[in-house]
Design a protein around this motif. Sequence first.
Motif, PDB file in Angstrom:
ATOM      1  N   LEU A  85       0.826  -1.205   0.000  1.00 27.03           N
ATOM      2  CA  LEU A  85       0.000   0.000   0.000  1.00 27.03           C
ATOM      3  C   LEU A  85       0.861   1.256   0.000  1.00 27.03           C
ATOM      4  N   ILE A  86       0.527   2.185  -0.914  1.00 27.41           N
ATOM      5  CA  ILE A  86       1.172   3.501  -0.954  1.00 27.41           C
ATOM      6  C   ILE A  86       0.258   4.541  -0.328  1.00 27.41           C
ATOM      7  N   CYS A  87      -1.008   4.581  -0.810  1.00 27.68           N
ATOM      8  CA  CYS A  87      -1.933   5.608  -0.340  1.00 27.68           C
ATOM      9  C   CYS A  87      -3.341   5.292  -0.823  1.00 27.68           C
ATOM     10  N   ALA A  88      -4.293   6.097  -0.362  1.00 26.78           N
ATOM     11  CA  ALA A  88      -5.655   6.021  -0.882  1.00 26.78           C
ATOM     12  C   ALA A  88      -5.697   6.725  -2.234  1.00 26.78           C
ATOM     13  N   SER A  89      -6.537   6.262  -3.130  1.00 21.28           N
ATOM     14  CA  SER A  89      -6.660   6.879  -4.455  1.00 21.28           C
ATOM     15  C   SER A  89      -6.957   8.366  -4.358  1.00 21.28           C
ATOM     16  N   GLY A  90      -7.787   8.755  -3.401  1.00 19.07           N
ATOM     17  CA  GLY A  90      -8.161  10.150  -3.223  1.00 19.07           C
ATOM     18  C   GLY A  90      -7.018  11.062  -2.818  1.00 19.07           C
ATOM     19  N   ASP A  91      -5.895  10.477  -2.389  1.00 22.43           N
ATOM     20  CA  ASP A  91      -4.718  11.280  -2.034  1.00 22.43           C
ATOM     21  C   ASP A  91      -3.997  11.822  -3.263  1.00 22.43           C
ATOM     22  N   LEU A  92      -4.288  11.246  -4.428  1.00 15.88           N
ATOM     23  CA  LEU A  92      -3.635  11.665  -5.665  1.00 15.88           C
ATOM     24  C   LEU A  92      -4.653  12.349  -6.571  1.00 15.88           C
ATOM     25  N   LEU A  93      -4.646  13.669  -6.532  1.00 18.50           N
ATOM     26  CA  LEU A  93      -5.550  14.444  -7.372  1.00 18.50           C
ATOM     27  C   LEU A  93      -4.876  14.744  -8.703  1.00 18.50           C
ATOM     28  N   GLU A  94      -5.669  14.861  -9.750  1.00 21.02           N
ATOM     29  CA  GLU A  94      -5.169  15.145 -11.094  1.00 21.02           C
ATOM     30  C   GLU A  94      -4.249  16.358 -11.085  1.00 21.02           C
ATOM     31  N   GLY A  95      -2.985  16.168 -11.461  1.00 21.59           N
ATOM     32  CA  GLY A  95      -2.011  17.254 -11.528  1.00 21.59           C
ATOM     33  C   GLY A  95      -1.655  17.846 -10.178  1.00 21.59           C
ATOM     34  N   GLY A  96      -2.045  17.186  -9.116  1.00 20.61           N
ATOM     35  CA  GLY A  96      -1.795  17.702  -7.768  1.00 20.61           C
ATOM     36  C   GLY A  96      -0.527  17.147  -7.158  1.00 20.61           C
ATOM     37  N   ALA A  97      -0.429  17.343  -5.868  1.00 23.09           N
ATOM     38  CA  ALA A  97       0.747  16.864  -5.134  1.00 23.09           C
ATOM     39  C   ALA A  97       0.864  15.351  -5.266  1.00 23.09           C
ATOM     40  N   GLY A  98       2.092  14.893  -5.316  1.00 24.43           N
ATOM     41  CA  GLY A  98       2.365  13.473  -5.371  1.00 24.43           C
ATOM     42  C   GLY A  98       2.539  12.903  -3.976  1.00 24.43           C
ATOM     43  N   VAL A  99       2.630  11.595  -3.922  1.00 23.60           N
ATOM     44  CA  VAL A  99       2.884  10.893  -2.673  1.00 23.60           C
ATOM     45  C   VAL A  99       4.257  10.245  -2.779  1.00 23.60           C
ATOM     46  N   ARG A 100       5.090  10.540  -1.811  1.00 25.62           N
ATOM     47  CA  ARG A 100       6.432   9.965  -1.759  1.00 25.62           C
ATOM     48  C   ARG A 100       6.388   8.610  -1.047  1.00 25.62           C
ATOM     49  N   PHE A 101       7.211   7.669  -1.501  1.00 21.86           N
ATOM     50  CA  PHE A 101       7.360   6.373  -0.851  1.00 21.86           C
ATOM     51  C   PHE A 101       8.738   5.847  -1.206  1.00 21.86           C
ATOM     52  N   SER A 102       9.122   4.725  -0.686  1.00 21.51           N
ATOM     53  CA  SER A 102      10.439   4.173  -1.012  1.00 21.51           C
ATOM     54  C   SER A 102      10.272   2.790  -1.620  1.00 21.51           C
ATOM     55  N   VAL A 103      11.265   2.416  -2.425  1.00 14.89           N
ATOM     56  CA  VAL A 103      11.263   1.106  -3.064  1.00 14.89           C
ATOM     57  C   VAL A 103      12.620   0.446  -2.820  1.00 14.89           C
ATOM     58  N   PRO A 104      12.623  -0.869  -2.650  1.00 13.49           N
ATOM     59  CA  PRO A 104      13.897  -1.555  -2.440  1.00 13.49           C
ATOM     60  C   PRO A 104      14.677  -1.680  -3.749  1.00 13.49           C
ATOM     61  N   ARG A 105      15.918  -1.362  -3.683  1.00  9.31           N
ATOM     62  CA  ARG A 105      16.850  -1.538  -4.799  1.00  9.31           C
ATOM     63  C   ARG A 105      18.154  -2.055  -4.207  1.00  9.31           C
ATOM     64  N   ALA A 106      19.040  -2.541  -5.032  1.00 14.64           N
ATOM     65  CA  ALA A 106      20.332  -3.016  -4.547  1.00 14.64           C
ATOM     66  C   ALA A 106      20.982  -1.905  -3.723  1.00 14.64           C
ATOM     67  N   GLY A 107      21.396  -2.235  -2.541  1.00 15.66           N
ATOM     68  CA  GLY A 107      22.025  -1.237  -1.692  1.00 15.66           C
ATOM     69  C   GLY A 107      21.070  -0.548  -0.740  1.00 15.66           C
ATOM     70  N   GLY A 108      19.777  -0.882  -0.782  1.00 12.39           N
ATOM     71  CA  GLY A 108      18.836  -0.292   0.160  1.00 12.39           C
ATOM     72  C   GLY A 108      17.641   0.349  -0.501  1.00 12.39           C
ATOM     73  N   ASP A 109      16.840   1.014   0.300  1.00 10.21           N
ATOM     74  CA  ASP A 109      15.641   1.675  -0.204  1.00 10.21           C
ATOM     75  C   ASP A 109      16.005   2.992  -0.887  1.00 10.21           C
ATOM     76  N   VAL A 110      15.277   3.306  -1.964  1.00 10.58           N
ATOM     77  CA  VAL A 110      15.473   4.567  -2.678  1.00 10.58           C
ATOM     78  C   VAL A 110      14.125   5.280  -2.772  1.00 10.58           C
ATOM     79  N   PRO A 111      14.143   6.623  -2.821  1.00  7.04           N
ATOM     80  CA  PRO A 111      12.890   7.369  -2.872  1.00  7.04           C
ATOM     81  C   PRO A 111      12.197   7.239  -4.225  1.00  7.04           C
ATOM     82  N   ALA A 112      10.870   7.216  -4.159  1.00 11.25           N
ATOM     83  CA  ALA A 112      10.022   7.161  -5.349  1.00 11.25           C
ATOM     84  C   ALA A 112       8.816   8.060  -5.091  1.00 11.25           C
TER      85      ALA A 112
END
Length: 116
Positions: A7-34
């Motif tokens: 889970l990243i967020c509720a759909s309603g948290d992402l409005l058309e052309g609005g603010a994004g939601v930051r999260f992290s994803v695992p990559r070699a060497g640790g988590d990276v921002p997405a």
Amino acid sequence: MAATPRLICASGDLLEGGAGVRFSVPRAGGDVPAFAVRFDGVVRAYLNRCAHVPIELDWQPGEFFDHSKLYLVCATHGALYAPESGACLGGRCNGRGLTPVAVTEQDGLVYFLESD
């Protein structure tokens, strides 16, 4: 290889052309921002890393769109990216685009699809 939804967020948290939601994803060497944004009604997600140099794009947390709300912009370099594909549209990205991150939207929620 199956993908495990996280889970990243509720759909309603992402409005058309609005603010994004930051999260992290695992990559070699640790988590990276997405980040995830909504454009043309579809949730899109990318690594939060400019193609010019590996710095985060947002000028304030979650602010990824330019003033027109039509392009993703690197706040440091002014590079413009297509929200629907991450393709470089101009600036110091030198033709390199953003790295996409697999996401899905189901039942009013947005998930990152983590590879097993």
